[in-house]
Design a protein around this motif. Structure first.
Motif, short mmCIF file in Angstrom:
data_model
loop_
_atom_site.label_atom_id
_atom_site.label_comp_id
_atom_site.label_asym_id
_atom_site.label_seq_id
_atom_site.Cartn_x
_atom_site.Cartn_y
_atom_site.Cartn_z
N ASN A 268 3.82 10.21 3.60
CA ASN A 268 4.42 9.33 2.71
C ASN A 268 5.96 9.02 2.80
O ASN A 268 6.51 8.05 2.80
CB ASN A 268 4.00 9.45 1.25
CG ASN A 268 2.60 9.06 1.08
OD1 ASN A 268 2.28 7.88 0.39
ND2 ASN A 268 1.45 9.96 1.27
N ASP B 160 0.70 -1.25 0.03
CA ASP B 160 -0.16 -0.09 0.01
C ASP B 160 0.81 1.19 0.01
O ASP B 160 0.48 2.24 -0.71
CB ASP B 160 -0.92 -0.15 1.21
CG ASP B 160 -1.74 1.04 1.03
OD1 ASP B 160 -2.55 1.48 0.19
OD2 ASP B 160 -2.18 1.80 2.24
N ASP C 53 0.19 3.29 -3.38
CA ASP C 53 -0.84 4.08 -2.95
C ASP C 53 -0.82 5.28 -3.98
O ASP C 53 -0.02 5.53 -4.85
CB ASP C 53 -1.28 4.54 -1.49
CG ASP C 53 -0.01 5.58 -1.25
OD1 ASP C 53 1.01 6.01 -1.87
OD2 ASP C 53 -0.33 6.14 -0.07
N ARG C 54 -1.56 6.30 -3.73
CA ARG C 54 -1.72 7.41 -4.67
C ARG C 54 -0.75 8.24 -4.63
O ARG C 54 -0.13 8.82 -6.06
CB ARG C 54 -3.03 8.38 -4.06
CG ARG C 54 -3.27 9.56 -4.94
CD ARG C 54 -4.46 10.40 -4.16
NE ARG C 54 -4.74 11.50 -4.95
CZ ARG C 54 -5.66 12.34 -4.74
NH1 ARG C 54 -6.41 12.18 -3.73
NH2 ARG C 54 -5.87 13.39 -5.64
#
Length: 125
Positions: free
Chosen positions: A61, A22, A26-27
């Protein structure tokens, strides 16, 4: 802690590998890694390169990827302190695979866009 790759199963609900997957996919994770392909970058450089990311999301992040050992945070001595982020050896390996995926995606985009048109034509009422 040493474990065997066979001990991980990304489809299992509580598997640690799912969390890391993830973080990487992820984005924002993938985009951050792709930006760091070019070499170490400061926070503000990453933020400018990854359009649409806000400071909070970028900070989160970066911390996650650093904890995972995928990137390193390098703070210089001196005033003002200069902080840069760079890929680790592990991060370069993962980023290379993500870059290959992105290049495959670019090559596939004409077919994907054609599929969108066909799908939309079949499902419009």
């Amino acid at each position: 802690m040493s474990t065997s790759p066979t001990e991980f199963q990304v489809t299992a609900k509580d598997c640690d590998s799912r969390v890391v997957l993830d973080h990487v996919t992820d984005r924002w994770g993938t985009l951050i890694l792709l930006v760091l392909h070019e070499g170490p970058k400061r926070f503000s450089e990453i933020r400018r390169a990854v359009e649409g990311i806000n400071e909070k999301a970028l900070a989160q992040n970066l911390r996650q990827l650093e904890r995972d050992g995928i990137l390193a945070r390098l703070a210089s001595d001196g005033y003002p302190s200069r902080v840069e982020y760079r890929l680790t050896d592990l991060g370069r390996t993962i980023e290379g695979r993500l870059r290959d995926l992105v290049l495959d995606l670019y090559e596939s985009m004409p077919a994907i866009l054609d599929a969108h048109v066909e799908y939309d034509a079949r499902h419009s009422s």
